[in-house]
Design a protein around this motif. Structure first.
Motif, PDB file in Angstrom:
ATOM      1  N   LEU A  65       0.795  -1.227   0.000  1.00  0.00           N
ATOM      2  CA  LEU A  65       0.000   0.000   0.000  1.00  0.00           C
ATOM      3  C   LEU A  65       0.826   1.274   0.000  1.00  0.00           C
ATOM      4  O   LEU A  65       0.494   2.223  -0.708  1.00  0.00           O
ATOM      5  CB  LEU A  65      -0.972  -0.003   1.177  1.00  0.00           C
ATOM      6  CG  LEU A  65      -2.051  -1.097   1.139  1.00  0.00           C
ATOM      7  CD1 LEU A  65      -2.929  -1.020   2.370  1.00  0.00           C
ATOM      8  CD2 LEU A  65      -2.878  -0.988  -0.129  1.00  0.00           C
ATOM      9  N   SER A  66       1.903   1.322   0.789  1.00  0.00           N
ATOM     10  CA  SER A  66       2.688   2.559   0.787  1.00  0.00           C
ATOM     11  C   SER A  66       3.374   2.761  -0.559  1.00  0.00           C
ATOM     12  O   SER A  66       3.540   3.897  -1.005  1.00  0.00           O
ATOM     13  CB  SER A  66       3.694   2.588   1.946  1.00  0.00           C
ATOM     14  OG  SER A  66       4.666   1.589   1.798  1.00  0.00           O
ATOM     15  N   TYR A  72       1.281   6.810  -6.742  1.00  0.00           N
ATOM     16  CA  TYR A  72       0.179   7.710  -7.108  1.00  0.00           C
ATOM     17  C   TYR A  72       0.589   9.175  -6.894  1.00  0.00           C
ATOM     18  O   TYR A  72       0.343  10.031  -7.744  1.00  0.00           O
ATOM     19  CB  TYR A  72      -1.076   7.430  -6.280  1.00  0.00           C
ATOM     20  CG  TYR A  72      -1.898   6.234  -6.701  1.00  0.00           C
ATOM     21  CD1 TYR A  72      -1.909   5.768  -8.008  1.00  0.00           C
ATOM     22  CD2 TYR A  72      -2.703   5.580  -5.779  1.00  0.00           C
ATOM     23  CE1 TYR A  72      -2.681   4.680  -8.376  1.00  0.00           C
ATOM     24  CE2 TYR A  72      -3.489   4.487  -6.138  1.00  0.00           C
ATOM     25  CZ  TYR A  72      -3.473   4.040  -7.440  1.00  0.00           C
ATOM     26  OH  TYR A  72      -4.249   2.974  -7.803  1.00  0.00           O
ATOM     27  N   ALA A  73       1.205   9.461  -5.743  1.00  0.00           N
ATOM     28  CA  ALA A  73       1.623  10.835  -5.464  1.00  0.00           C
ATOM     29  C   ALA A  73       2.644  11.308  -6.494  1.00  0.00           C
ATOM     30  O   ALA A  73       2.562  12.445  -6.984  1.00  0.00           O
ATOM     31  CB  ALA A  73       2.195  10.938  -4.052  1.00  0.00           C
ATOM     32  N   PHE A  99      -2.616   6.915   2.151  1.00  0.00           N
ATOM     33  CA  PHE A  99      -1.753   7.401   3.238  1.00  0.00           C
ATOM     34  C   PHE A  99      -2.558   7.592   4.526  1.00  0.00           C
ATOM     35  O   PHE A  99      -2.074   7.277   5.612  1.00  0.00           O
ATOM     36  CB  PHE A  99      -1.062   8.710   2.856  1.00  0.00           C
ATOM     37  CG  PHE A  99       0.087   8.557   1.902  1.00  0.00           C
ATOM     38  CD1 PHE A  99       1.036   7.553   2.058  1.00  0.00           C
ATOM     39  CD2 PHE A  99       0.242   9.445   0.846  1.00  0.00           C
ATOM     40  CE1 PHE A  99       2.117   7.424   1.187  1.00  0.00           C
ATOM     41  CE2 PHE A  99       1.319   9.337  -0.024  1.00  0.00           C
ATOM     42  CZ  PHE A  99       2.252   8.327   0.145  1.00  0.00           C
ATOM     43  N   ALA A 100      -3.790   8.082   4.411  1.00  0.00           N
ATOM     44  CA  ALA A 100      -4.635   8.262   5.594  1.00  0.00           C
ATOM     45  C   ALA A 100      -4.959   6.913   6.231  1.00  0.00           C
ATOM     46  O   ALA A 100      -4.904   6.759   7.454  1.00  0.00           O
ATOM     47  CB  ALA A 100      -5.912   9.014   5.229  1.00  0.00           C
ATOM     48  N   GLU A 101      -5.284   5.923   5.401  1.00  0.00           N
ATOM     49  CA  GLU A 101      -5.562   4.580   5.919  1.00  0.00           C
ATOM     50  C   GLU A 101      -4.341   3.993   6.624  1.00  0.00           C
ATOM     51  O   GLU A 101      -4.476   3.279   7.613  1.00  0.00           O
ATOM     52  CB  GLU A 101      -5.995   3.652   4.781  1.00  0.00           C
ATOM     53  CG  GLU A 101      -7.359   3.960   4.221  1.00  0.00           C
ATOM     54  CD  GLU A 101      -7.657   3.217   2.919  1.00  0.00           C
ATOM     55  OE1 GLU A 101      -6.835   2.383   2.478  1.00  0.00           O
ATOM     56  OE2 GLU A 101      -8.734   3.480   2.338  1.00  0.00           O
ATOM     57  N   LEU A 102      -3.152   4.311   6.125  1.00  0.00           N
ATOM     58  CA  LEU A 102      -1.908   3.817   6.715  1.00  0.00           C
ATOM     59  C   LEU A 102      -1.461   4.654   7.916  1.00  0.00           C
ATOM     60  O   LEU A 102      -0.474   4.326   8.566  1.00  0.00           O
ATOM     61  CB  LEU A 102      -0.795   3.809   5.666  1.00  0.00           C
ATOM     62  CG  LEU A 102      -0.964   2.846   4.505  1.00  0.00           C
ATOM     63  CD1 LEU A 102       0.114   3.083   3.449  1.00  0.00           C
ATOM     64  CD2 LEU A 102      -0.923   1.402   5.002  1.00  0.00           C
ATOM     65  N   GLU A 103      -2.194   5.741   8.177  1.00  0.00           N
ATOM     66  CA  GLU A 103      -1.854   6.696   9.230  1.00  0.00           C
ATOM     67  C   GLU A 103      -0.440   7.253   9.043  1.00  0.00           C
ATOM     68  O   GLU A 103       0.285   7.497  10.022  1.00  0.00           O
ATOM     69  CB  GLU A 103      -2.040   6.077  10.621  1.00  0.00           C
ATOM     70  CG  GLU A 103      -3.487   5.703  10.888  1.00  0.00           C
ATOM     71  CD  GLU A 103      -3.728   5.122  12.270  1.00  0.00           C
ATOM     72  OE1 GLU A 103      -2.827   5.214  13.141  1.00  0.00           O
ATOM     73  OE2 GLU A 103      -4.825   4.583  12.474  1.00  0.00           O
TER      74      GLU A 103
END
Length: 186
Positions: A65-66, A72-73, A99-103
């Motif tokens: 995910l990261s 994407y960024a 990124f929000a989901e990964l905190e």
């Protein structure tokens, strides 16, 4: 890679060869992404997109995910540099959500800053302000992160100037400058 693009490209190709040889797909994905950012810095956007897509394919397959969010960024940056704000927004929103989901708070702030700018370019000031304010809220959770807070203040100053609120702009610039001075004196 930032002191010598040639060395950076060379290192990436070597890392890709090793990654393929030892079947280290996550490392291969990172190598593709790094190579793509070098091509972005050089303005060779077609090559950058090509390597970002290779990185993205691997990251999605691995559910890394990261890696997905970072890619994407980075693609959002390319489209932003090309003034294609619609595509930049699409990629920055996708990155921001992951990124929000990964905190990953610092990464969320960075994509918030990018979205703030993209929405300004699209003349969608409410959305622009939302991402800026959200960035400030997250920055409160990490008080040691003065660098990003300074950038948030400069973005706030730019928005105040656009709104004709010069007094607020000056206050934000001064507060941002104070943080930059603190950071440079450490």
């Amino acid at each position: 890679s930032y002191t010598s693009f040639e060395k950076g490209i060379d290192y990436c190709y070597k890392a890709m060869i090793i990654g393929k040889r030892i079947n280290y797909e996550k490392g291969l994905s990172k190598s593709y992404n790094t190579l793509a950012t070098i091509y972005t810095d050089l303005g060779i956007n077609d090559e950058a997109i090509k390597y970002h897509e290779l990185s993205l394919d691997i990251s999605k397959r691995l559910n890394y995910l990261s890696g997905i969010a970072s890619t994407y960024a980075n693609i959002g940056i390319i489209y932003g540099n090309q003034n294609n704000d619609i595509l930049a927004k699409k990629y920055f929103l996708s990155a921001n959500k992951i990124f929000a989901e990964l905190e990953a708070k610092e990464a969320v702030i960075k994509t918030n800053l990018a979205l703030n700018q993209v929405y300004q370019n699209l003349n969608m000031m409410d959305s622009s302000e939302y991402y800026l304010n959200n960035g400030f809220e997250i920055a409160k959770e990490i008080p040691e992160e003065k660098h990003l807070k300074a950038y948030l203040l400069l973005q706030k100053a730019k928005m105040a100037i656009k709104a004709g609120n010069y007094a607020d702009a000056i206050l934000n610039v001064k507060e941002g400058e104070k943080l930059f001075i603190e950071l440079n004196s450490v």
